[in-house]
Design an enzyme around this catalytic site. Structure first.
Site, short mmCIF file in Angstrom:
data_model
loop_
_atom_site.label_atom_id
_atom_site.label_comp_id
_atom_site.label_asym_id
_atom_site.label_seq_id
_atom_site.Cartn_x
_atom_site.Cartn_y
_atom_site.Cartn_z
N GLY A 45 117.31 59.10 -24.76
CA GLY A 45 118.00 58.09 -25.58
C GLY A 45 117.63 56.98 -25.58
N PRO B 150 113.61 61.84 -21.34
CA PRO B 150 113.36 60.89 -22.49
C PRO B 150 112.49 61.71 -23.59
CG PRO B 150 112.15 60.54 -20.42
CD PRO B 150 113.19 61.55 -20.02
N GLY B 151 112.43 61.48 -24.70
CA GLY B 151 111.85 62.05 -25.58
C GLY B 151 110.93 60.75 -26.71
N ARG B 152 111.81 60.23 -27.38
CA ARG B 152 111.40 59.04 -28.10
C ARG B 152 110.72 57.96 -27.53
NH1 ARG B 152 114.04 57.75 -33.12
NH2 ARG B 152 115.94 58.96 -32.17
N ARG C 50 112.06 61.05 -41.40
CA ARG C 50 112.85 60.02 -40.71
C ARG C 50 113.35 59.07 -41.75
NH1 ARG C 50 112.55 56.87 -37.13
NH2 ARG C 50 114.56 57.62 -35.99
N TYR D 272 117.24 59.75 -42.32
CA TYR D 272 118.26 58.62 -41.69
C TYR D 272 118.10 57.11 -42.18
CZ TYR D 272 117.16 62.03 -38.21
OH TYR D 272 117.07 63.35 -37.25
N CYS E 17 108.58 65.88 -55.40
CA CYS E 17 109.42 65.65 -56.40
C CYS E 17 110.98 65.44 -55.92
CB CYS E 17 109.16 66.84 -57.37
SG CYS E 17 107.60 67.00 -58.01
N TYR F 119 109.57 62.58 -33.40
CA TYR F 119 110.23 63.22 -34.53
C TYR F 119 109.49 63.07 -35.64
CZ TYR F 119 113.77 63.11 -30.77
OH TYR F 119 114.32 63.08 -29.64
N1 LLP Z 1 118.09 65.32 -24.37
C1 LLP Z 1 118.93 66.09 -25.17
C2 LLP Z 1 119.96 67.01 -25.03
C3 LLP Z 1 118.80 65.74 -26.78
O1 LLP Z 1 119.68 66.09 -27.53
C4 LLP Z 1 117.69 64.56 -27.03
C5 LLP Z 1 117.63 64.21 -28.48
C6 LLP Z 1 117.01 64.09 -26.03
C7 LLP Z 1 117.03 64.47 -24.89
C8 LLP Z 1 115.99 63.20 -26.32
O2 LLP Z 1 116.35 62.16 -26.78
P1 LLP Z 1 115.51 60.83 -27.22
O3 LLP Z 1 114.99 60.31 -25.93
O4 LLP Z 1 114.41 61.18 -28.05
O5 LLP Z 1 116.68 59.58 -27.61
N2 LLP Z 1 115.50 63.44 -34.96
C9 LLP Z 1 116.23 62.18 -34.60
C10 LLP Z 1 116.60 62.17 -33.15
C11 LLP Z 1 117.24 63.41 -32.89
C12 LLP Z 1 117.58 63.26 -31.09
C13 LLP Z 1 118.09 64.72 -30.87
N3 LLP Z 1 118.37 64.72 -29.33
C14 LLP Z 1 115.37 60.88 -35.01
O6 LLP Z 1 114.56 61.17 -35.56
O7 LLP Z 1 115.78 59.77 -34.84
#
Ligand code: LLP
Length: 427
Positions: A239, A274-276, A312, A316, A355, A383
């Site tokens: 997150g 962490p992802g983003r 995105r 969003y 389109c 993403y």
């Molecule tokens: N763990 C779980 C259970 C999650 O659902 C997510 C993201 C993460 C970890 C990783 O979160 P991060 O560190 O990336 O914030 N497509 C959207 C974001 C969707 C996030 C979904 N879950 C965007 O482009 O902003």
């Protein structure tokens, strides 16, 4: 953080000019920096130094094999949400023993696949899933390692589409019912209770909500321990936000500090997903201006990337910084003489060729553009490619990873014939 450096006379990623990448691999093209991926991972490692902790990269943010492989080499674990992602992790050299499996709708087949691979833990999100997992594990003669993903009902103060920890959210089990579910799990013979998980949302900038969620989770962990249910790990999800525009983003250690303060002295292993924050600012989308089109009210720059490549903005209303990184000359469209010179700055809508009016990548950008110019859409590592599609029968972009002075094609551009290779017409 901006992965571009303009120290030479060209815009570079590490030691490679973006014009070189575009000339070699074409556009649209995602470009990643191995050094930026490594630095982002190191920022977590440093923040967690001395603790019993594991970083489980959230594969959904970018599941390209080379990206997963970079993190696998750094010793990371992975947070997956499908059997497909598990297959990718394994193909990329990831260790299934460091995998946690999240998601509200795991299928029987996915449970079997993950059990056979001996993953670290299933993050269970409902009472039904608990029962089904017990059954599936029993059929296979195994015990499934589980954590319950609880919903701490904390407002993460982010975009509603990416808030996941509120009572109204489909994710996790209600905080109030978690205790009963743990007791139920204890009676199920094919489950092995390992931990607890929570994830409250994405692109979080304020560290307080995550710290508050951790406090709520700890309270539950301690109550469970008092009732004889000892957990081995606490998974606090992902997150942490990144800088897209002018957001104030704390360094990883500072973002995690309030949360870690509450976890001081705990014996449980800590997991993070962490992802983003690991990939977002380690990637950009390279695109070329096809057409400049003056409108009655707006000037449009039609580029060769579109909402199918980067969803995105359309989805969003997300902001991605767009910068010019090379002058034109090779646009497929002709030069529109009436559009002024490259040095004239105008306000542009940066749009794709799809389109749909929603197919935009940026509104009201002040840029001095000519047809054929090369643009970089920044902060696109998370993403971006992972959410791309073939809408309008557009082949997905190529992906390149820069490593020092080397560039590596890590995914070839799709070819049109591949897009309908699985289809057939009626006899
Ligand atoms: N763990 C779980 C259970 C999650 O659902 C997510 C993201 C993460 C970890 C990783 O979160 P991060 O560190 O990336 O914030 N497509 C959207 C974001 C969707 C996030 C979904 N879950 C965007 O482009 O902003």
């Amino acid at each position: 953080m901006n992965m571009l450096n303009n120290t030479r006379d060209a815009a570079c990623v590490e030691g490679v000019a973006l014009t070189t990448i575009a000339a070699q691999f074409g556009t649209p093209c995602y470009v990643y920096s191995r050094a930026a991926l490594t630095a982002a991972h190191a920022s977590y490692q440093n923040a967690l130094a001395g603790r019993n902790a594991r970083i489980c990269y959230a594969v959904k943010a970018n599941s390209t094999l080379a990206i997963l492989n970079v993190f696998a080499r750094l010793g990371a674990g992975f947070d997956i949400v499908s059997g497909g992602e598990l297959a990718r992790v394994i193909a990329a050299g990831g260790d299934p023993a460091k995998v946690v499996f999240s998601g509200v709708g795991k299928s029987r087949a996915e449970m079997q696949q993950a059990l056979a691979a001996d993953i670290h833990c299933f993050n269970v999100e409902s009472a039904s899933e608990l029962e089904l997992l017990n059954t599936v594990a029993g059929e296979m003669g195994r015990r499934a390692p589980i954590a319950l993903r609880v919903n701490p009902n904390v407002d993460p103060k982010t975009h509603p589409y990416i808030s996941t920890g509120l009572k109204t959210s489909k994710f996790g089990v209600a905080f109030a019912s978690a205790r009963d579910l743990y007791h139920r799990a204890r009676t199920l013979p094919h489950l092995d209770i390992r931990g607890i998980a929570c994830h409250i949302g994405s692109q979080l900038l304020d560290p307080q909500p995550a710290a508050d969620a951790a406090s709520r989770v700890l309270e539950l962990v301690d109550n469970l321990a008092a009732e004889g249910i000892e957990l081995q790990h606490i998974d606090l999800g992902g997150g942490m936000g990144i800088r897209y525009r002018a957001e104030t983003v704390l360094p990883t250690a500072d973002y995690l500090a309030p949360l870690l303060a509450r976890l001081a002295g705990r014996r449980e292993m800590l997991l993070f997903e962490p992802g983003r924050s690991l990939v977002g600012n380690a990637g950009l989308l390279l695109t070329r201006v096809e057409v400049l089109k003056p409108g009655a009210e707006k000037n449009f720059a039609v580029v060769d990337a579109a909402m199918n490549d980067l969803a995105r903005p359309a989805l969003y209303d997300a902001f991605h910084e767009i910068v010019k990184v090379g002058a034109g000359g090779t646009a497929s469209a002709g030069i529109a003489a009436n559009m002024g010179t490259a040095s004239e700055t105008k306000t542009y809508e940066i749009v794709g060729p799809i389109c749909e009016s929603g197919d935009f990548l940026g509104h009201d950008r002040e840029l001095a553009l000519a047809e054929g110019d090369l643009l970089a859409i920044l902060s696109a590592g998370a993403y971006g490619m992972a959410m791309s599609s073939n809408y309008n029968t557009r082949p997905r972009a190529a992906e390149v990873m820069v490593d020092g002075n080397q560039m590596h094609l890590i995914r070839r551009r799709e070819e049109v014939a591949q897009l309908f290779a699985l289809e057939s017409v009626l006899p």
